[in-house]
Design a protein around this motif. Structure first.
Motif, short mmCIF file in Angstrom:
data_model
loop_
_atom_site.label_atom_id
_atom_site.label_comp_id
_atom_site.label_asym_id
_atom_site.label_seq_id
_atom_site.Cartn_x
_atom_site.Cartn_y
_atom_site.Cartn_z
N ALA A 1 0.92 -1.32 -0.04
CA ALA A 1 -0.06 -0.10 -0.07
C ALA A 1 0.84 1.49 0.05
O ALA A 1 1.84 1.24 0.56
CB ALA A 1 -0.86 0.21 1.40
N ALA A 2 0.45 2.34 -0.71
CA ALA A 2 1.23 3.58 -0.76
C ALA A 2 0.20 4.59 -1.07
O ALA A 2 -0.81 4.39 -1.79
CB ALA A 2 2.18 3.52 -1.58
N LEU A 3 0.48 5.97 -0.85
CA LEU A 3 -0.22 6.80 -1.02
C LEU A 3 -0.12 6.95 -2.72
O LEU A 3 0.72 7.07 -3.11
CB LEU A 3 0.32 8.12 -0.55
N PRO A 4 -1.22 6.98 -3.42
CA PRO A 4 -1.38 6.87 -4.79
C PRO A 4 -0.33 7.91 -5.40
O PRO A 4 0.18 7.96 -6.56
CB PRO A 4 -2.69 7.35 -5.24
N ALA A 5 -0.34 9.18 -4.85
CA ALA A 5 0.48 10.44 -5.49
C ALA A 5 1.93 10.04 -5.35
O ALA A 5 2.73 10.51 -6.18
CB ALA A 5 0.09 11.62 -4.52
N TYR A 6 2.42 9.46 -4.25
CA TYR A 6 3.51 9.03 -4.07
C TYR A 6 4.32 7.98 -4.81
O TYR A 6 4.97 8.01 -5.65
CB TYR A 6 4.06 8.68 -2.27
#
Length: 110
Positions: A91-96
Motif C-alpha cells: 500500500a502507498a499513497l497514490p500520489a507518492y
C-alpha cells in the motif's frame, strides 16, 4: 501503474554509499534513497564469522526498474555478494507511487 518496490542494500562506508546513491538517482533507477544510520552486521562469510559496520540504504523504485537497479548495485558494489533484497509495497499513497513511477521513468511530475 507499475508496482512500487522497496529495495534494501548495505555499503561498507558512507563514501561508497553516497557514490552509489548519486549514480542510482542520476540513472533514474530510484526515485528516493534513504541512507540509514550505520548498523553492526554479523554474518558467516567463507566459513568464518564476520562482523562489520555497514551503511544501509532503503531504495524506492518500481518493478520495471528493479533489474537495472540490481545490475547497477552489483557492478558498483565493493562486495563480491552484496545484500540486495526487494519487497513490494502493498500500500502507498497514490500520489507518492505516481511520483516514484515518474521519477524512475525520467518524466517529471510537478
Amino acid at each position: 501503474m507499475d508496482a512500487l518496490l522497496i529495495v534494501m542494500t548495505t555499503f561498507p562506508d558512507e563514501a561508497s554509499a553516497e557514490t552509489a546513491i548519486d549514480g542510482m538517482l542520476a540513472a533514474r533507477l530510484a526515485a528516493c534513497v534513504q541512507q540509514m544510520a550505520p548498523v553492526r552486521s554479523s554474518y558467516r562469510w567463507q566459513g568464518q564469522r564476520e562482523t562489520s559496520v555497514e551503511v544501509p540504504l532503503m531504495i524506492k523504485t518500481t518493478a520495471a526498474r528493479y533489474s537495472a537497479l540490481e545490475q547497477y548495485i552489483k557492478e558498483h558494489h565493493p562486495y563480491d555478494v552484496p545484500e540486495i533484497v526487494a519487497w513490494p509495497a502493498t500500500a502507498a499513497l497514490p500520489a507518492y507511487a505516481r511520483w516514484v513511477e515518474d521519477e524512475t521513468r525520467g518524466q517529471l511530475h510537478v
